[in-house]
Design a protein around this motif. Structure first.
Motif, PDB file in Angstrom:
ATOM      1  N   LYS A   1      41.415  39.733  33.297  1.00  0.00           N
ATOM      2  CA  LYS A   1      41.777  39.506  34.696  1.00  0.00           C
ATOM      3  C   LYS A   1      40.704  40.039  35.642  1.00  0.00           C
ATOM      4  CE  LYS A   1      45.426  42.124  34.189  1.00  0.00           C
ATOM      5  NZ  LYS A   1      45.494  42.639  32.814  1.00  0.00           N
ATOM      6  N   SER A   2      40.353  41.300  35.439  1.00  0.00           N
ATOM      7  CA  SER A   2      39.358  41.906  36.327  1.00  0.00           C
ATOM      8  C   SER A   2      38.035  41.164  36.242  1.00  0.00           C
ATOM      9  CB  SER A   2      39.145  43.369  35.952  1.00  0.00           C
ATOM     10  OG  SER A   2      40.341  44.068  36.083  1.00  0.00           O
ATOM     11  N   THR A   3      37.676  40.777  35.047  1.00  0.00           N
ATOM     12  CA  THR A   3      36.412  40.064  34.869  1.00  0.00           C
ATOM     13  C   THR A   3      36.416  38.775  35.681  1.00  0.00           C
ATOM     14  OG1 THR A   3      36.272  40.962  32.649  1.00  0.00           O
ATOM     15  CG2 THR A   3      34.868  39.092  33.145  1.00  0.00           C
TER      16      THR A   3
ATOM     17  N   PHE B   1      38.997  46.540  44.395  1.00  0.00           N
ATOM     18  CA  PHE B   1      38.831  46.704  42.955  1.00  0.00           C
ATOM     19  C   PHE B   1      39.864  47.661  42.373  1.00  0.00           C
ATOM     20  CE2 PHE B   1      34.812  44.846  43.969  1.00  0.00           C
ATOM     21  CZ  PHE B   1      34.436  44.181  42.818  1.00  0.00           C
ATOM     22  N   GLN B   2      40.111  47.463  41.080  1.00  0.00           N
ATOM     23  CA  GLN B   2      41.001  48.347  40.339  1.00  0.00           C
ATOM     24  C   GLN B   2      40.496  49.788  40.452  1.00  0.00           C
ATOM     25  OE1 GLN B   2      41.295  46.905  36.360  1.00  0.00           O
ATOM     26  NE2 GLN B   2      42.954  48.282  35.784  1.00  0.00           N
ATOM     27  N   HIS B   3      39.213  49.970  40.216  1.00  0.00           N
ATOM     28  CA  HIS B   3      38.590  51.275  40.444  1.00  0.00           C
ATOM     29  C   HIS B   3      37.843  51.175  41.757  1.00  0.00           C
ATOM     30  CE1 HIS B   3      39.572  52.181  36.309  1.00  0.00           C
ATOM     31  NE2 HIS B   3      39.051  51.012  35.983  1.00  0.00           N
TER      32      HIS B   3
ATOM     33  N   LEU C   1      43.351  41.545  45.170  1.00  0.00           N
ATOM     34  CA  LEU C   1      43.743  42.930  44.899  1.00  0.00           C
ATOM     35  C   LEU C   1      43.939  43.090  43.402  1.00  0.00           C
ATOM     36  CD1 LEU C   1      45.792  42.210  47.739  1.00  0.00           C
ATOM     37  CD2 LEU C   1      45.257  44.648  47.717  1.00  0.00           C
ATOM     38  N   ASP C   2      43.148  43.989  42.807  1.00  0.00           N
ATOM     39  CA  ASP C   2      43.217  44.171  41.358  1.00  0.00           C
ATOM     40  C   ASP C   2      44.084  45.386  41.042  1.00  0.00           C
ATOM     41  OD1 ASP C   2      42.838  44.190  38.664  1.00  0.00           O
ATOM     42  OD2 ASP C   2      40.649  44.247  38.725  1.00  0.00           O
ATOM     43  N   GLU C   3      45.249  45.126  40.495  1.00  0.00           N
ATOM     44  CA  GLU C   3      46.211  46.180  40.142  1.00  0.00           C
ATOM     45  C   GLU C   3      46.344  47.238  41.226  1.00  0.00           C
ATOM     46  OE1 GLU C   3      46.363  47.618  36.242  1.00  0.00           O
ATOM     47  OE2 GLU C   3      45.501  45.792  35.379  1.00  0.00           O
ATOM     48  N   PRO C   4      46.785  46.820  42.414  1.00  0.00           N
ATOM     49  CA  PRO C   4      46.820  47.776  43.517  1.00  0.00           C
ATOM     50  C   PRO C   4      47.941  48.794  43.382  1.00  0.00           C
ATOM     51  CG  PRO C   4      47.744  45.693  44.202  1.00  0.00           C
ATOM     52  CD  PRO C   4      47.230  45.487  42.812  1.00  0.00           C
TER      53      PRO C   4
HETATM   54 MG   LIG Z   1      41.437  45.042  35.026  1.00  0.00          MG
END
Ligand SMILES: [Mg+2]
Ligand SMILES: Nc1ncnc2c1ncn2[C@@H]1O[C@H](COP(=O)(O)OP(=O)(O)OP(=O)(O)O)[C@@H](O)[C@H]1O
Ligand SMILES: Nc1ncnc2c1ncn2[C@@H]1O[C@H](COP(=O)(O)OP(=O)(O)OP(=O)(O)O)[C@@H](O)[C@H]1O
Ligand SMILES: [Mg+2]
Lengths: 363, 321, 311, 533
Positions: free
Chosen positions: D45-47, D87-89, D166-169
């Motif tokens: 997903k993040s990729t 980003f997630q991070h 929004l990545d895993e907010p």
């Molecule tokens: Mg991810």
């Protein structure tokens, strides 16, 4: 899956890097109007085709094995010990003190005690940087550089003001008593009708260096201490989790590193000069960095890389002897080798990885 | 110590601090962007040689200066290639550059001039002459302030004033401009810069080039300002002292000024007072000689406040493992 | 053919080794012969170069620098047919009959430059700047100081060493600063015995319009009219003569002092205007006295102490 | 209606070396909608989103923005195309102020002053419009994660993003904070912005999205309308088979207290007090679950008990006091005393990634005499045992000579579990046991934990997944800001009550829960900020 087989990373990458460095060196030689091919022939003949050439090559190799191992121990604990130079200087002081002031019955006893002294002095010189790194986070690169300078000042003071025989011009100690003189390769291997290694400085410390390689391997890969050093080097947070004390490992690894650097002085001071001179280390501490990098911090690799640099030194000496190539050429070649094997290794690795990936996909 | 002696020591301090300051600011730009640089020494050396060689060949110190900058920038680019493009070890790259400069300068000098790694002595327009500031003569009669102006402030070569002007300029660039903001950001968190749509490599190359430029000034000052030619290894460890000053200054321009002045002062004092006699004890010259290094270690030990380097410093920026 | 081995400072150090090189060139020019030479790179190469040259049939093998004496001691016996020359070093002739040790009385030469410096100085303060702090340099300084004080007992001699590491031989910047410091303390003649660092000293003196004294070779030409004189150490002569004698070289110990013209002071067009007639007669008188034994110049290296200067 | 999709991805593929993170992905997102993307850890997903944002370059495929084919070689291009990403991070510069972070890369000109002045105004406006208040002059390192996330959103809005990723907010937020975030997203959608929301929490998908795409092992398995699907169907799409998330367990039979913790305190390197007097008791034969939002001291609690950090207070093991600092207080001593520890982060703590699997199977226990022969380590025996353990725990591939980094996350976790459990400890500390682990392995790990409990061990479990806490725990303690907010039995509580406790609101604080949450969070932030000065 890794991107590339381990052997490729361990052998192919340094090999290609060396070739690149050699190629550039050849260009430099061309640029100053000499023939690279002639130079190479001369180097090979002078360093490898005669037993005394080997005697010099192995003499330098001995130095570089010790400093290479010194840098490698620190690398395993993820530290960059740039202070091998100073540690070796102080190690030499230890050797000189025991050789001058203890009346030894036989060289073997002298070697034993001097080894201890060299290691202890070298280790102690690494102790303060190690402690500061462990306890106060002072960057070990900077502190060890500073300690190189301080070591030079200490050695100068001791040699000029304390250990120099009265009236002597040289800032050097008196020659060590005969009982401390180590057998050279000539003493060991030459026979009246086959005068091998005539005059070459290689001596028993070479075997000590080989022994150090074996011991290094045993400690690093077969003992708890080595396990902990490597674990700490790969991940400090994990080491903490496992109850490995960062302070202890930092200090112990640096002590080992300094001790190995100090032992280099056995070769130069006790084996070759048979007295302590001001300039005994001659940058071997820095060459150790290249040796450790090329050798991938593994004793076999370090041995081979040290041999390569030994060849470079001896071959370079031959160049200086028979051609008008200035001695600085060797410095340039060293710089190129360090640059390509140490800093630009990814320039080789990245395309190689792509090749291997493509090969695997193709297969 | 009378005023005159004090002024002389301070004057010497200024001259000795100038190359340190330029190199220190050079390191500051590089390290603020996350590229550690122990190759300051080598770059300075390369610049010292190139400036002296070209000044000797052309008779113009200005062309020499340009050549010096060019040489240092070239070394910087090697460092950039290794540490930015190929994500190599920055410390090792620095070590290699120091070796390279030390060997190449002598090799080329020997090839060009045949004087054993030395350049011919520079004369006339081949070197930077001291500048006498306006009214220096007239004011020198004024008590205290007059000599300070005439002897200490006036009478240095142009590069000294450039070096000192670099301090506020660096501060302004770093803290008041867009470039500075991005530069500081990339040394602390390159991925933040990357995701903000700014090229990490571009910024770092920019910083490394500035580093080369300033090292070029430092080297040219050594060979064409302080001296009249190049002598092998003439930087004599100043690059490492500059690095120490940088840490002491905690990577801040104004602090860098004070740190370099302090190290300059130490050297000036050590040169003027060798073998200091304190009561019954004599401090040997070796101690004075090693004092800057000892002091650096003490500073690093955190007794003078902790120095925290830029967070991403020394680490190559790797997006895809 | 003869061979020549330079010390670690390198062939072109503008003083000692370069003088040796000049001598060898003179030999080649005069006799039409050729010679082989090498710049050393490391300590272990000392012996190596000796052996390689001896094995290749070079004779004599001439070496410069005191550090060559102990390698020669260990090599000489292996090549009894080769003659070795150690300039500045000492090898016991009874043990090694094929070695010629050539020593210079640097203290005597320095004494003369001290006489000249004292006479040329208006302020009564003169300076000495050494390279790395080693005994040989102290020997220079001590002779110089004796010459100064013998000429002007009220004079002050300021002596500084550049440093304690080999970098001290190649730090002209420090040389300049040391010179400036001495100038500000009143020195108006400065003797530099400091290799590459001396370049900075001579430059600083010339820039400040005071006088300097060069060392080893004749350095008067570096800043014509600004270099009072140079303390000559005729390494060139020693090399030339040794080479010229070839395989028949007479071995033993040779002490080159004032009497043998092995050391002295330089007088040429560049400094002719600086040395007045009175100065010249004074310094020549001092020279005669030393040769005649009426004046003894203390040699620092004989007992590691100096009556005229403290280190 | 033929409105062009805001985003359309065609045939996107991306490999990281040998890992195929995305394969041939197609998806379209309509403007003015919230589009969810779900999938397990490592599904890609993040990729995918990073490719859309120009952070990574795709190996193949095309991107269309508002119907036009757009090249996005870098983030600058993505920003220009109106795409913003959280980003997630977080990608923030820690020692910069909020304002500096917001303008970074979006400055108006070469001088900073005017940009900062304008941004201050815009930021004020934005925070009013979207309830996104944050102090513009505060340093990032002094902000809570919730506020840092707001800064990230503000950054995107400041760049006038029309499409917000929004990545895993919600991974780092309390339930109340998550609610607040969803309100903001709702507002943005109402203004016509397009939002892509990545999560692996089905509940959130059902709550807020319009459409949802499911990813599995680098591929896109389906895109469906949220209204037309169910959590069960999504879970099945995610994992590829029917899922049973129920752990079968009998009621616990707690025995004597094994681990007694009293007034445990710990202050970190930055001077922030992370544990502020924690007291707990774990009995033999029970699982005590610690719930809480990440960063409230749970990690430090495990580390303090596990001997990774110094602490004060007291820890009694079977009635005997353990030293909490100085000699004998490190992880090795705790292991020797019978405390096993499965750390939260297997990659940076639990394993040495370049070490082989067999070397890792004794990590932490390498000083055990059983691992020695004389002065050397008995590698042959260690390898043999490693082989056995790997077979028993079904580690795939069961090759002990492989480096740990070459195992997938789930298998890495099994190696750690095997090592810690096989030592037969009295107490098992276990942090985030199933983070990044696939469904099959989760079942296995959960069963192991229950088996251990039934064998009479005391188990302290920390997890940010409330579902996991509910499934495994016999008692639940909630941590907030370094303190235990309360203990509940799983039968007698629910996610809402725990959520409030996790935000630092005790039952006694009646009235508006959200306001109370904000108040307590602010209090916590102020404390941390003070510690930084
Ligand atoms: Mg991810
Ligand atoms: N920078 C990278 N370099 C190499 N491999 C990577 C990188 N980023 C991700 N991967 C790999 O790509 C795969 C997909 O990772 P990605 O981060 O996209 O997953 P995800 O679905 O976001 O998972 P999560 O839910 O854990 O965030 C994983 O196997 C991961 O290890
Ligand atoms: N950094 C890496 N280096 C080398 N190989 C890797 C790396 N990351 C992942 N892999 C390889 O890619 C495969 C997939 O890894 P990943 O962590 O994405 O698995 P996963 O699908 O998430 O499995 P699990 O559910 O067990 O975590 C692994 O089997 C591993 O061999
Ligand atoms: Mg995974």
């Amino acid at each position: 899956m890794d991107k590339m087989p381990a052997w490729a990373d361990a052998v192919l990458v340094p090999l290609i890097s060396i070739l690149l460095a050699a190629l550039l060196s050849a260009l430099v030689i061309l640029a100053i109007g000499e023939s690279p091919l002639d130079a190479l022939t001369l180097m090979i003949e002078g360093a490898l085709m005669r037993s005394s050439g080997w005697g010099y090559t192995l003499y330098y190799t001995t130095n570089f094995i010790f400093t290479g191992l010194c840098v490698a121990v620190a690398f395993h604990a993820r530290m960059f010990n740039i202070g091998g130079e100073g540690q070796a200087m102080i190690g030499g002081l230890g050797v000189a003190l025991v050789c001058l002031f203890i009346p030894f019955p036989h060289w073997s006893v002298a070697l034993l005690v001097a080894t201890l002294a060299a290691a202890v002095f070298g280790a102690l010189w690494a102790l303060i940087p190690a402690y500061l790194q462990a306890k106060r986070g002072s960057h070990i690169v900077i502190t060890t550089i500073m300690f190189n300078f301080i070591a030079a000042a200490v050695l100068n003071y001791v040699l000029v003001n304390l250990l120099r025989p009265t009236g002597a011009m040289d800032p050097a100690t008196a020659t060590f008593p005969a009982a401390t003189h180590l057998p050279t390769f000539q003493d060991m291997f030459a026979t009246p009708d086959n005068p091998l290694f005539r005059g070459a400085p290689a001596n028993v410390t070479f075997f000590l260096a080989v022994l150090a390689c074996v011991a290094f391997w045993l400690v690093m890969w077969r003992t708890r201490l080595g396990y902990e050093i490597r674990a700490f080097g790969h991940s400090e947070s994990a080491a903490k989790y496992a109850g490995i004390s960062p302070v202890r490992i930092t200090v112990v690894a640096m002590l080992m590193s300094g001790g190995l650097a100090g032992m280099m002085a056995l070769n130069t001071t006790m084996g070759e000069a048979e007295r302590l001179v001001l300039n005994a280390t001659e940058g071997a501490g820095f060459i150790g960095i290249a040796v450790a990098l090329m050798g991938r911090s593994h004793p076999v690799g370090i041995f081979l890389a040290a041999l390569l640099f030994g060849f470079l030194y001896q071959g370079g000496a031959e160049l200086a002897l028979w051609t008008s190539i200035p001695r600085e050429l060797i410095t340039v070649i060293q710089a190129l080798v360090i640059l390509f094997t140490g800093a630009l290794d990814n320039m080789v690795r990245m395309p190689l990885e792509r090749v291997f990936l493509a090969l695997r996909k193709g297969a | 110590m009378d005023l005159l002696t004090l002024l002389q020591v301070l004057d010497s301090t200024v001259r000795l601090a100038t190359p340190l300051l330029l190199a220190c600011l050079a390191g500051l730009f590089s390290e603020r962007s996350g590229v550690f640089d122990i190759g300051l020494e080598g770059k300075m050396l390369a610049a010292a040689f190139a400036s002296a060689a070209v000044a000797a060949l052309t008779g113009s110190v200005w062309i020499g200066l340009l050549a010096g900058i060019g040489a240092a920038v070239f070394m910087s680019l090697i460092h950039g290639l290794a540490s930015i493009t190929f994500r190599g070890n920055q410390l090792i790259s620095g070590v290699a550059i120091n070796f390279l400069a030390s060997g190449l300068t002598v090799l080329i000098a020997q090839d060009l001039f045949g004087q054993g790694g030395r350049t011919p002595s520079l004369i006339g327009a081949g070197r930077f002459e001291p500048i006498t500031l306006p009214f220096a003569e007239a004011l020198s009669g004024v008590p205290v302030l007059g000599p300070i102006y005439a002897d200490l402030i006036s009478g240095h070569s142009i590069l000294v004033y450039v070096a000192f002007a670099m301090v506020p300029l660096s501060w302004w660039v770093l803290f008041r401009t867009r470039f500075g903001l991005r530069l500081r950001a990339v040394g602390d968190s390159p991925e933040a810069v990357d995701t903000a749509g700014v090229s990490v490599a571009g910024l770092r190359y920019g910083a490394v080039l500035i580093c080369g430029l300033l090292c070029g000034l430092a080297g040219a000052y050594l060979a064409t300002g302080l001296q009249a030619g190049f002598v092998r290894e003439m930087t004599a460890g100043r690059g490492y002292i500059a690095l120490a000053a940088l840490i002491f200054a905690k990577w801040r321009p104004v602090h860098a000024l004070w740190a370099c002045l302090l190290f300059g002062l130490l050297q000036a004092v050590a040169l003027r007072y060798q073998n200091i006699h304190l009561g019954g004890i004599t401090i040997p010259v070796q101690v004075m000689d090693a004092l800057p290094y000892i002091l650096t270690v003490i500073i690093l030990a955190g007794f003078v406040g902790k120095a925290i380097p830029p967070r991403a410093g020394g680490e190559p920026y790797v997006k895809e493992r | 053919d003869p061979a020549l081995i330079y010390d670690l400072g390198g062939k072109f150090d503008k003083s000692f080794n370069e003088a040796a090189f000049m001598g060898a060139e003179e030999y080649a020019a005069e006799t039409g012969g050729s010679y082989k030479d090498i710049e050393l790179q490391s300590e272990a190469q000392r012996e190596q170069a000796l052996r390689r040259f001896a094995e290749a049939g070079f004779n004599p093998v001439v070496t410069t620098g005191f550090s060559m004496s102990s390698p020669i001691s260990s090599v000489a016996a292996d090549y009894p047919d080769t003659k070795f020359v150690t300039i500045d070093g000492y090898v016991d002739p009874s043990e090694h009959p094929n070695v010629l040790s050539i020593l210079f009385s640097e203290h005597e030469g320095s004494y003369l430059t001290g006489v000249l410096a004292a006479l040329a100085s208006d302020t009564g303060t003169v300076g000495f700047i050494g390279g790395m702090d080693i005994p040989l340099i102290r020997k220079f300084a001590c002779g110089y100081a004796q010459g100064v004080l013998a000429t002007n007992p009220d004079a002050t001699v300021i002596s500084n060493m550049t440093g304690t590491t080999p970098a001290a031989w190649n730090d002209p910047v420090k040389g300049t600063e040391l010179a400036s410091a001495q100038i500000s303390q009143g020195a108006d003649v400065i003797f530099a015995a400091a290799g590459g660092t001396g370049i900075g000293v001579l430059q600083a003196a010339a820039d400040a319009d005071i006088l300097s004294v060069g060392v080893d070779s004749n350095q008067n030409h570096l800043h014509p009219g600004k270099v009072l004189t140079s303390m000559l150490k005729r390494v060139d002569v020693a090399v030339r003569e040794s080479m010229a004698q070839g395989a028949d070289l007479e071995t033993g110990v040779m002490m080159l002092g004032l009497a043998e013209n092995g050391v002295g002071y330089a007088l040429d067009d560049n400094n002719a205007d600086l040395i007045t007639a009175e100065m010249k007669s004074a310094v020549d008188a001092a020279r005669e006295q030393i040769i005649a034994g009426e004046v003894t110049v203390h040699d620092y290296s004989s007992d590691d102490s100096c009556p005229a200067l403290s280190f | 209606m033929t409105q062009a999709p805001a985003i359309e991805l065609k045939g996107i593929s991306k490999a990281f070396g040998p890992v195929q993170a995305n394969k041939d992905i197609n998806v379209r997102v309509m403007p003015g909608t919230i589009h969810g993307i779900i999938g397990e850890n490592g599904a890609g997903k993040s990729t995918l989103m990073s490719i859309l944002y120009g952070f990574y370059k795709a190996d193949a495929g095309e991107i269309f923005v508002a119907g036009r084919k757009t090249d996005i070689p870098n983030s600058q291009a993505a920003i220009a195309a109106g795409i913003g990403m959280v980003f997630q991070h977080f990608k923030l510069v820690q020692n910069f102020t909020v304002l500096e972070n917001v303008i970074l890369g979006a400055e108006d000109g070469p001088m900073l002053r005017p940009s900062l002045a304008r941004a201050r105004g815009v930021l004020k406006q934005l925070s009013e419009d979207y309830e996104l208040s944050v102090d513009p002059d505060q340093l990032i390192e002094n902000l809570s994660v919730g506020h840092q996330q707001r800064v990230e959103i503000l950054k995107a809005l400041y760049r006038q993003a029309d499409i917000l990723i929004l990545d895993e907010p919600t991974g780092v937020l309390t339930p109340a904070e998550a609610d607040h975030l969803f309100r903001i997203l709702d507002g943005l959608r109402a203004q016509g912005k397009t939002i892509i929301l990545i999560t692996h929490k089905l509940r959130e998908i059902m709550e807020i999205t319009d459409t949802v795409s499911v990813m599995r092992r680098g591929g896109m398995t389906a895109t469906v309308k949220t209204a037309e699907t169910s959590p069960e169907q999504l879970a099945e799409l995610m994992v590829g088979r029917k899922v049973l998330l129920q752990v079968h367990k009998t009621p616990a039979r707690p025995g004597a207290p094994v681990l007694q913790i009293d007034d445990l305190r710990h202050t970190d390197r930055h001077g922030v007090e992370r544990l502020r007097g924690v007291s707990l008791t774990v009995h033999a034969g029970e699982v005590l679950g610690i719930a809480g939002v990440a960063g409230n001291g749970q990690s430090e609690l495990l580390e303090a008990i596990g001997g990774c950090v110094d602490a004060s207070g007291s820890i009694l093991l079977n009635g005997k006091a353990l030293p909490l600092s100085g000699p004998g207080s490190d992880g090795a001593a705790r292991r020797a005393a019978g405390i096993a520890h499965v750390p939260e982060d297997r990659q940076t703590e639990g394993l040495i990634m370049p070490f082989t699997a067999w070397e890792n199977t004794v990590f932490g226990y390498h000083r055990d005499p059983a691992c020695q022969t004389g002065p050397l380590m008995n590698n042959a025996a260690i390898k043999q045992q490693a082989q056995d353990k790997m077979t028993r725990y079904d580690v795939r591939p069961p090759n002990p000579a492989l480096a740990a980094r070459n195992f997938s996350g789930g298998n890495q976790q099994k190696i750690v579990l095997a090592r810690e459990i096989e030592r037969d400890p009295d107490v098992l500390l276990i942090g985030q046991p199933t983070r990044g682990v696939d469904i099959g392995a989760i079942e296995f790990i959960h069963k192991e934990i229950i088996r251990l409990r039934d064998a009479g061990k005391a188990i302290l479990l920390v997890s940010v997944e409330l579902d996991e806490i509910f499934a495994l725990s016999d008692r639940i303690a909630v941590m907030f800001d370094g303190k235990i907010m309360g203990e509940r039995a799983p039968e007698s509580t629910d996610q809402t009550e725990l959520g409030l406790l996790m935000a630092g609101v005790t039952a006694s604080q009646a009235g508006d829960p959200i306001a109370a949450v904000d108040a307590s969070l602010h209090q916590k932030e102020r404390r941390e900020a003070r510690a930084h000065d």
